[in-house]
Design a protein around this motif. Structure first.
Motif, PDB file in Angstrom:
ATOM      1  N   VAL A 191      46.663  43.659  37.604  1.00 40.46           N
ATOM      2  CA  VAL A 191      47.053  42.530  36.742  1.00 40.46           C
ATOM      3  C   VAL A 191      46.918  41.209  37.478  1.00 40.46           C
ATOM      4  CG1 VAL A 191      48.661  43.898  35.383  1.00 40.46           C
ATOM      5  CG2 VAL A 191      49.535  42.486  37.230  1.00 40.46           C
ATOM      6  N   VAL A 192      46.865  41.219  38.802  1.00 41.19           N
ATOM      7  CA  VAL A 192      46.654  39.970  39.517  1.00 41.19           C
ATOM      8  C   VAL A 192      45.208  39.879  39.998  1.00 41.19           C
ATOM      9  CG1 VAL A 192      49.056  39.794  40.167  1.00 41.19           C
ATOM     10  CG2 VAL A 192      47.474  40.833  41.755  1.00 41.19           C
ATOM     11  N   ALA A 193      44.311  40.535  39.262  1.00 42.02           N
ATOM     12  CA  ALA A 193      42.867  40.404  39.471  1.00 42.02           C
ATOM     13  C   ALA A 193      42.376  41.037  40.768  1.00 42.02           C
ATOM     14  CB  ALA A 193      42.418  38.947  39.404  1.00 42.02           C
ATOM     15  N   LEU A 194      43.129  42.012  41.314  1.00 41.99           N
ATOM     16  CA  LEU A 194      42.603  42.761  42.454  1.00 41.99           C
ATOM     17  C   LEU A 194      41.899  43.999  41.921  1.00 41.99           C
ATOM     18  CD1 LEU A 194      45.498  42.540  45.028  1.00 41.99           C
ATOM     19  CD2 LEU A 194      43.275  41.431  45.127  1.00 41.99           C
ATOM     20  N   VAL A 195      40.725  44.258  42.450  1.00 41.06           N
ATOM     21  CA  VAL A 195      39.929  45.363  41.921  1.00 41.06           C
ATOM     22  C   VAL A 195      40.173  46.597  42.770  1.00 41.06           C
ATOM     23  CG1 VAL A 195      37.633  46.088  41.251  1.00 41.06           C
ATOM     24  CG2 VAL A 195      38.254  43.694  41.136  1.00 41.06           C
ATOM     25  N   GLU A 196      41.185  47.399  42.377  1.00 43.12           N
ATOM     26  CA  GLU A 196      41.433  48.643  43.114  1.00 43.12           C
ATOM     27  C   GLU A 196      40.866  49.827  42.315  1.00 43.12           C
ATOM     28  OE1 GLU A 196      43.896  50.553  41.331  1.00 43.12           O
ATOM     29  OE2 GLU A 196      43.501  48.798  40.066  1.00 43.12           O
ATOM     30  N   LEU A 197      41.135  51.024  42.809  1.00 43.20           N
ATOM     31  CA  LEU A 197      40.492  52.221  42.266  1.00 43.20           C
ATOM     32  C   LEU A 197      40.648  52.377  40.749  1.00 43.20           C
ATOM     33  CD1 LEU A 197      38.981  54.775  42.753  1.00 43.20           C
ATOM     34  CD2 LEU A 197      41.048  55.833  43.639  1.00 43.20           C
ATOM     35  N   MET A 198      41.874  52.253  40.251  1.00 45.11           N
ATOM     36  CA  MET A 198      42.112  52.485  38.828  1.00 45.11           C
ATOM     37  C   MET A 198      41.390  51.435  37.983  1.00 45.11           C
ATOM     38  SD  MET A 198      43.544  55.081  37.818  1.00 45.11           S
ATOM     39  CE  MET A 198      43.700  55.514  36.122  1.00 45.11           C
ATOM     40  N   ARG A 199      41.341  50.199  38.480  1.00 40.94           N
ATOM     41  CA  ARG A 199      40.680  49.119  37.752  1.00 40.94           C
ATOM     42  C   ARG A 199      39.171  49.378  37.680  1.00 40.94           C
ATOM     43  NH1 ARG A 199      40.198  45.062  34.077  1.00 40.94           N
ATOM     44  NH2 ARG A 199      39.018  43.324  34.868  1.00 40.94           N
TER      45      ARG A 199
ATOM     46  N   GLY B 299      47.284  40.838  32.603  1.00 46.33           N
ATOM     47  CA  GLY B 299      47.631  39.610  33.315  1.00 46.33           C
ATOM     48  C   GLY B 299      46.877  38.397  32.816  1.00 46.33           C
ATOM     49  N   ILE B 300      46.156  38.542  31.712  1.00 49.45           N
ATOM     50  CA  ILE B 300      45.187  37.492  31.365  1.00 49.45           C
ATOM     51  C   ILE B 300      45.883  36.223  30.855  1.00 49.45           C
ATOM     52  CG2 ILE B 300      44.603  38.036  28.944  1.00 49.45           C
ATOM     53  CD1 ILE B 300      41.603  37.989  29.914  1.00 49.45           C
ATOM     54  N   ILE B 301      46.950  36.357  30.063  1.00 53.04           N
ATOM     55  CA  ILE B 301      47.644  35.168  29.560  1.00 53.04           C
ATOM     56  C   ILE B 301      48.509  34.506  30.646  1.00 53.04           C
ATOM     57  CG2 ILE B 301      49.392  34.392  27.905  1.00 53.04           C
ATOM     58  CD1 ILE B 301      46.663  34.729  26.690  1.00 53.04           C
ATOM     59  N   PRO B 302      49.326  35.288  31.391  1.00 55.67           N
ATOM     60  CA  PRO B 302      50.076  34.645  32.481  1.00 55.67           C
ATOM     61  C   PRO B 302      49.150  33.927  33.463  1.00 55.67           C
ATOM     62  CG  PRO B 302      50.895  36.859  32.127  1.00 55.67           C
ATOM     63  CD  PRO B 302      49.698  36.706  31.252  1.00 55.67           C
ATOM     64  N   GLY B 303      47.961  34.497  33.717  1.00 60.16           N
ATOM     65  CA  GLY B 303      47.017  33.868  34.635  1.00 60.16           C
ATOM     66  C   GLY B 303      46.542  32.518  34.112  1.00 60.16           C
TER      67      GLY B 303
END
Lengths: 229, 295, 236
Positions: C178-186, B91-95
């Motif tokens: 991908v939206v910067a939420l820190v869940e288990l897999m991340r 998500g780094i570029i879309p962000g």
């Protein structure tokens, strides 16, 4: 879409085509092997032998409730860590990412499909089983002629869902270096830094494939439904 | 009537969700504060958080690494505070495009293809690309006759070394991180003679080097350094010349939105200043254990 | 090596637990949101209203047909521009930011809802039509018929399928990173990057998912027993 991106996508078209073909191979082969495995496991799962039934249950539980990402990672990178595996006769198979993906996907879809099949088998009216027994049918024949055909028919709508889920799950093959459709899209996205446009294109291909699958399952449902013949 | 009610409920649910999801920018109405040189204050920096020693997350949730220290130094030079956050790569570029942050420092190589979508600062890290193979592989015994190979300036010795490399790797399997400049190099120079395996992370490539699934791997020295210094890398070694120039590009740089000309100027000035007063070299030696800074 | 999983110091235990908390939060909220969406879509699909049926079909076909990552991408990054546009219309100026958590929930829930819709539709179709007619003959109104006859039986038939959707949603939460939420897999990904111990952390994450799924599976089994109370079990 600006034109440099368009030309980048055009240049990547052969990659998209080969990625789509790899996706189709992985999904088709895993589903085929998975269906055989699932039928076997579903029968074992309903067996009256407790240890057999529990082993089938354990397999289903483990593969259904862990992420496919973890499964594929452990099968590919995990097994390769052990010297014993690398010395074994299976290594020529396990050293190939392609076969590791097939093994992981087969085991995964096998577990889900086994549950779907169990539902189908349990939905066969008990009276039919009794009638078949009264006619002198034994275990294997009973399964082959009476239970399984009806179970397949009953399970078809849920199995359609599973095919689509397998199609989407196949996207994870790119973490073990297989450049299927998502892998190709991710590579182009990382090269051009235009992920949304690239993923929309890949998404359209996936949508097309799942549309074909949905239609196919629908047709099969109609043909197998005796009431509509 | 029933349909109307159902429709109204649906609209209310969606609108309620949207309302909950919205919140204004932290600094209230309008755009965030700016310095008089057009740099947002605070400057929001994104990094990946899983690429040591460039950027890596700590168990307590903080970030550390070369790029974290560099970002803090650049912010200090520009007179702003830094807000550094980790963001998953996908998500780094879309962000960035959606304005969640202003600049990315995440070990990104500047390439012409990527310049269509984002702007890059001047590079801050540049190290040659090296092939790595297990120490007991015959590949590591070959003498290529030169230390450095500049693709932008292929003299006779370089061309010979490149041919030798091609011959040595013929029919072998070579691993590389997907969509990198190194993958471009393999596609362009060796695509017809080797089997290329594309890994999502360098770490996964390192795992397969250890199991023998690939015969060799290609990455730059900063990428190999944690592997070669770690326990898994004790049985691996680089071979062949260090490759630079040409399609390998100018090096690793910070990425920002294309419409941010004033921020780009400010960052370029700060990076150049950090190179000139020796800060860049010092940070590079601290994190990479050698001077990896771009000149 | 196991001290990497501990608490404090080099241990990632606390982060993993927090990540698991985020996973549960997103999964439960998204699942409920999905049930609501799915219920509406299933109602539309079964309704005589042509436009509604088409809209619901388009929703379930598209959302199930494209990878979830793409749905989340479009809702999150597209939603941001849409929100700014709406805010401008309403007279606010400046960019509007969507906070990650509600949008993550909304996105995963939208995916979950498409699967729930199909399951609920199947459940509703399994209720014998004669029962609805009988209810009508007894003078029950539409709402009462829905509440007393249709809904309880639909839920009973749909529960196994809804359990599957729950497991799916639980695992789909890994995409909200991908939206910067820190869940288990991340957390597992960050930890393996920092420590270079992928097996340890991916296996741990797998076991934690297994635990969550086992626990919730038991809840669903109980719910199935509860929903099936008073129904004669088919002979085995």
């Amino acid at each position: 879409m600006n034109s440099p991106l368009l030309s980048a996508l055009m240049a990547a078209l052969p990659q998209f085509v080969s990625g789509t073909w790899l996706t189709v191979q992985l999904v088709a082969l895993s589903l085929l092997l998975g269906l055989v495995l699932a039928t076997l496991v579903a029968v074992l799962r309903l067996s009256h032998l407790t240890p057999v039934s529990w082993a089938a249950r354990g397999y289903i539980h483990v593969f259904r409730s862990t992420p496919l990402l973890v499964q594929i990672f452990l099968i590919y990178y995990g097994l390769g860590q052990f010297d014993a595996v690398r010395q074994s006769v299976l290594w020529p198979l396990l050293r190939e990412p392609y076969w590791c993906a097939i093994i992981a996907f087969t085991l995964n879809t096998g577990a889900y499909t086994a549950e779907i099949m169990r539902g189908g088998i349990e939905a066969v009216p008990h009276g039919q089983v009794e009638a078949a027994r009264a006619c002198g049918m034994n275990g294997a024949l009973l399964f082959r002629r009476i239970i399984l055909p009806q179970a397949f028919r009953q399970a078809l709508p849920a199995y359609g869902n599973e095919i689509i889920l397998m199609l989407q799950g196949s996207a994870l093959a790119s973490i073990i270096t297989l450049m299927e459709l998502t892998g190709v899209a991710k590579a182009i996205a990382a090269r051009t830094f235009q992920p949304i446009e690239v993923f929309c294109l890949a998404g359209a291909v996936y949508l097309g494939m799942s549309f074909v699958i949905t239609r196919g399952v629908h047709l099969a449902e109609r043909r197998l439904n005796p009431a509509r013949k | 009537m029933k349909k109307l009610v159902l429709g109204l409920i649906a609209v209310a649910v969606v609108a309620g969700g949207a309302y909950l999801a919205m919140h204004r920018t932290p600094s209230g109405v309008g755009a965030p504060a700016m310095t008089d040189r057009g740099v947002p204050n605070p400057l929001r920096v994104a990094t990946e958080g899983a690429y040591p020693p460039f950027n890596v997350a700590e168990p307590d949730g903080t970030l550390k690494g070369f790029e974290i220290d560099l970002a803090k130094d650049l912010c200090r030079r520009m007179g702003v505070t830094c807000e550094i956050a980790a963001q998953a790569w996908d998500g780094i570029i879309p962000g960035l495009q959606a304005g969640k942050y202003d600049v990315i420092l995440a070990g990104m190589s500047a390439t012409d293809e990527r310049r269509q979508a984002v702007d890059f600062t001047v590079p801050y890290v540049l190290t040659p690309a090296y092939f790595v193979a297990p120490k007991d592989s015959p590949l590591t015994k070959i003498d290529f006759g030169l230390q450095r190979l500049d693709l932008a300036n292929l003299d006779e010795a370089s061309t010979q070394a490149l041919d030798k490399l091609k011959a040595a790797l013929k029919g072998k399997t070579v691993g590389v991180q997907v969509a990198t400049i190194h993958a471009n190099f393999l596609d362009t120079y060796l695509g017809d003679t080797v089997t290329i395996r594309r890994y999502d992370t360098l770490q996964n490539l390192s795992l397969d080097l250890a199991t023998g699934r690939v015969d060799a791997g290609l990455a730059d020295m900063t990428g190999w350094q944690p592997f070669l210094e770690g326990t898994d890398g004790q049985n691996a070694a680089t071979f062949g010349p260090g490759i630079t120039g040409g399609l390998l590009g100018p090096g690793i740089a910070a990425a920002l939105r294309k419409d941010d000309g004033r921020l780009l100027d400010a960052l370029n000035n700060a990076i150049t200043a950090a190179k000139e007063d020796g800060t860049m070299k010092k940070l590079a030696e601290q994190w990479f254990h050698f001077d990896a800074s771009a000149k | 090596m196991l001290d990497l999983l501990g608490f404090g110091g080099r241990g990632w235990g606390l982060q993993l637990l927090q990540g698991m908390g985020m996973t549960v939060l997103v999964a439960v909220s998204a699942y409920l949101w999905g049930l609501l969406l799915g219920g509406m879509a299933a109602t539309l699909k079964l309704s005589g209203h042509r436009g509604g049926r088409v809209a619901a079909d388009v929703y379930t076909t598209i959302v199930r047909g494209v990878p979830s990552l793409l749905v989340i991408y479009l809702l999150f990054f597209g939603g941001n521009s849409a929100a700014t546009w709406v805010a401008t219309l309403l007279g606010f100026n400046g960019p509007v930011e969507l906070s990650a958590l509600p949008v993550g929930i909304l996105a995963v829930g939208t995916v979950s809802g498409a699967y729930s819709a199909e399951v609920l539709r199947g459940g509703a179709l399994a209720v014998p039509h004669g029962q609805v007619e009988a209810a009508k003959a007894l003078g029950m109104g539409r709402w009462l018929t829905f509440r007393r006859v249709l809904l309880p039986q639909t839920l009973r038939y749909a529960l196994p399928g809804l359990g599957n959707v729950w497991q799916l949603t639980l695992k789909d939460t890994s995409l909200v990173s991908v939206v910067a939420l820190v869940e288990l897999m991340r957390v597992a990904y960050l930890a393996q990057g920092a420590t270079r111990q992928p097996f340890l952390f991916f296996t741990t994450a797998g076991l934690l998912y297994l635990g969550l799924a086992g626990l919730s599976g038991r809840l669903f089994a109980r719910a199935e027993v509860w929903a099936g109370r008073g129904v004669r079990r088919a002979a085995r």
